[in-house]
Write a protein that holds these residues in place. Structure first.
Motif: not given
Length: 161
Positions: A64-90
């Motif tokens: 419960n003490d862990f907090n999600e930052i988000g996801y890193y996803y630099p490239e798209s794929s027809i098999f994964i429907l996720a928005k590209i997210n090439p930069e992630l920092s905190a």
């Protein structure tokens, strides 16, 4: 109609997450360390890799003490429907221990969780946090961004409820 249902079922099975969500709320100060997240799958396709931080109570290692930052996803794929997210920092608090958890999970068919790692985030420094696949295993690499040298880490047990 039947073909549309089959198509939608297949689409649901191969889809991943659609939006990078974050429940991390720390607002850093100017000299607080910055963590930049990335992934290296040895030239293979990179699925969305999720990162979570524990800055409140990293020694207890409670889930419960862990907090999600988000996801890193630099490239798209027809098999994964996720928005590209090439930069992630905190930003994280200076001169305190930070625990980092990371994983990828593609529609519950392919997944990997790296060992949770903890390190002392020093004031004025920046770090590269890299989720890697090496020899078929997931690993979390933490580097001093300026020197590219590995940072001293402690491997933590899986978080507890």
């Amino acid at each position: 109609m039947k073909s549309k249902l089959i198509f939608l079922s297949i689409l649901f099975l191969i889809s991943g997450c659609s939006v990078s969500t974050s429940d991390y709320k720390y607002i850093g100060k100017e000299n607080d360390p910055n963590l930049e997240f990335s992934a290296d799958f040895g030239g293979g396709t990179i699925p969305p890799v999720h990162f979570s931080l524990n800055i409140d109570n990293p020694e207890d290692n409670k889930c419960n003490d862990f907090n999600e930052i988000g996801y890193y996803y630099p490239e798209s794929s027809i098999f994964i429907l996720a928005k590209i997210n090439p930069e992630l920092s905190a930003k994280v608090p200076a001169n305190k221990f930070v625990s980092i958890a990371s994983n990828y999970d593609v529609a519950n068919s392919e997944y990997c969780y790296a060992e949770t790692k903890q390190f002392m985030a020093e004031e004025g420094k920046n770090y590269k946090i890299n989720f890697k696949i090496e020899g078929g295993y997931c690993n979390l690499e933490i580097l001093d961004k300026k020197t590219s040298q590995p940072v001293k880490v402690k491997v933590k047990d899986k978080c507890s409820k």
